[in-house]
Design a protein around this motif. Sequence first.
Motif, PDB file in Angstrom:
ATOM      1  N   PHE A  69       0.960  -1.145  -0.045  1.00 42.87           N
ATOM      2  CA  PHE A  69      -0.105   0.052   0.076  1.00 42.87           C
ATOM      3  C   PHE A  69       0.872   1.082  -0.081  1.00 42.87           C
ATOM      4  CE2 PHE A  69      -2.134   3.244   2.187  1.00 42.87           C
ATOM      5  CZ  PHE A  69      -3.447   3.424   1.629  1.00 42.87           C
ATOM      6  N   GLN A  70       1.856   1.228   0.791  1.00 42.05           N
ATOM      7  CA  GLN A  70       2.681   2.441   0.935  1.00 42.05           C
ATOM      8  C   GLN A  70       3.419   2.824  -0.330  1.00 42.05           C
ATOM      9  OE1 GLN A  70       2.446   4.268   3.382  1.00 42.05           O
ATOM     10  NE2 GLN A  70       1.875   2.814   5.156  1.00 42.05           N
TER      11      GLN A  70
ATOM     12  N   SER B 172      -1.323   6.497   6.102  1.00 41.43           N
ATOM     13  CA  SER B 172      -0.536   5.525   6.931  1.00 41.43           C
ATOM     14  C   SER B 172      -1.133   5.466   7.947  1.00 41.43           C
ATOM     15  CB  SER B 172       0.834   5.825   6.516  1.00 41.43           C
ATOM     16  OG  SER B 172       1.230   6.921   7.573  1.00 41.43           O
TER      17      SER B 172
ATOM     18  N   VAL C 244      -3.866   3.026   7.962  1.00 40.95           N
ATOM     19  CA  VAL C 244      -3.330   1.716   7.736  1.00 40.95           C
ATOM     20  C   VAL C 244      -2.858   1.261   9.032  1.00 40.95           C
ATOM     21  CG1 VAL C 244      -1.397   0.602   6.870  1.00 40.95           C
ATOM     22  CG2 VAL C 244      -2.636   2.033   5.312  1.00 40.95           C
TER      23      VAL C 244
ATOM     24  N   LYS D 153      -4.351  -2.116  11.175  1.00 45.06           N
ATOM     25  CA  LYS D 153      -3.739  -3.352  11.381  1.00 45.06           C
ATOM     26  C   LYS D 153      -3.780  -3.558  12.785  1.00 45.06           C
ATOM     27  CE  LYS D 153      -0.012  -2.849   7.933  1.00 45.06           C
ATOM     28  NZ  LYS D 153       1.188  -2.325   7.786  1.00 45.06           N
TER      29      LYS D 153
ATOM     30  N   VAL E 214     -11.870  -0.855   5.451  1.00 45.55           N
ATOM     31  CA  VAL E 214     -11.376  -2.086   5.601  1.00 45.55           C
ATOM     32  C   VAL E 214     -12.375  -2.931   5.921  1.00 45.55           C
ATOM     33  CG1 VAL E 214      -9.587  -3.315   6.936  1.00 45.55           C
ATOM     34  CG2 VAL E 214      -9.307  -0.719   6.375  1.00 45.55           C
TER      35      VAL E 214
ATOM     36  N   LEU F  53      -8.236  -4.025   2.514  1.00 37.59           N
ATOM     37  CA  LEU F  53      -8.201  -2.374   2.486  1.00 37.59           C
ATOM     38  C   LEU F  53      -8.584  -2.067   1.189  1.00 37.59           C
ATOM     39  CD1 LEU F  53      -7.684   0.506   3.661  1.00 37.59           C
ATOM     40  CD2 LEU F  53      -5.351   0.135   2.864  1.00 37.59           C
TER      41      LEU F  53
ATOM     42  N   TYR G 131      -0.021  -4.778   3.872  1.00 42.23           N
ATOM     43  CA  TYR G 131      -1.335  -4.737   2.677  1.00 42.23           C
ATOM     44  C   TYR G 131      -0.533  -4.858   1.415  1.00 42.23           C
ATOM     45  CZ  TYR G 131      -4.854  -3.428   6.078  1.00 42.23           C
ATOM     46  OH  TYR G 131      -5.652  -3.122   7.278  1.00 42.23           O
TER      47      TYR G 131
END
Length: 337
Positions: free
Chosen positions: A5-6, A27, A30, A34, A160, A168, A188
């Motif tokens: 994802f990043q 982020s 994210v 998590k 999500v 996600l 992710y």
Amino acid sequence: MAVTFQQHIVQEQANLSGSPELQWMLSGIVLATKLIQAQVRRAGLVDILGSLGETNVQGEVQQKLDVYANETLINSLKIRQSIGVIASEENEQLLVVQKDLANAQYAIVFDPLDGSSNIDVAVTIGTTFSIFRRPENVDVNDPMQWILQTGRNQIAAGYVVYGSSTVLVYSLGNGVHAFTLDPSIGSYILTHENIQMPAQGSYYSMNEAYCAEFSPIYLNYLERLKTGKLDKFYSSRFVGSLVADFHRTLLRGGIFIYPENKTYPEGRLRLMYEANPIAFIAEQAGGKASNGKLPILDIKPNDLHQRTALIVGGAVEMAEFERFMAEAETSKAVSLN
Ligand code: FDP
């Protein structure tokens, strides 16, 4: 090579000439999701199930996991200095999280744990979020004006889903992408790029227990789906978690319908943190979302927690739905004349 994802968001931002702050905010989401999913996965093992005995602004009993999810999102987002205002389903008032609002530019709205009645029965639940930029022409120190914008102004939105895997789904207004959490590396990973909703599916998703309370238009429409009038005989699926029901609709096609009923004359779902992000994703994926009268994304909100009807689905189902609504309006007008 797997794309995380990043990595993806860095690329997306470069394509869209977006600000690095957006990456920093996402982020935060994210990281929080998590942490939330780790608790969701252990929900039957740790003493986290059960009610705290408090009720939230909607009068629903809060589950412990709701509280955990809410605090986790707030804690991981409030340290992002570009975020001035946070609003959550779990908080009646919005939260101003920066002392100097003039230096912040974004507002974020979320439902930390949607489908909470499913938590203690191990059924899929989710988190929804949407991000707005502070409008130019408002009083910076009036944070409600940061939030009460139409869904069209969302600069990022998604959800999500905590299901058989954790997925996600997000959009910056340039297509919809989905990432599946790989628990072995804690990242992710891009699994669905540029998702397009099937133009037509074969499922409808609706709580039919309330049928007697719905307008006959919905019943007639359902009848058409069930009896093959759209060239398919539809089957039904309803989990009772919007994120789960919509995620299936996004990938498999079909339609999700939650109209007004007697208990909820304006509809049950919340506009700002449920319908808006779902509608943004649906439109970006080639689908449509409506409250039965106008597109969800065009509704001008007047309250953070306002409710709405939500009908969201693929092109074929939504075209037929809109035709039905237009016909009903015309016959109403004729009978009044
Ligand atoms: P929940 O209250 O369990 O968080 O947000 C409302 C919602 O879940 C949606 O996720 C779901 O679609 C709906 O309620 C289900 O409501 P009904 O049980 O009344 O159909």
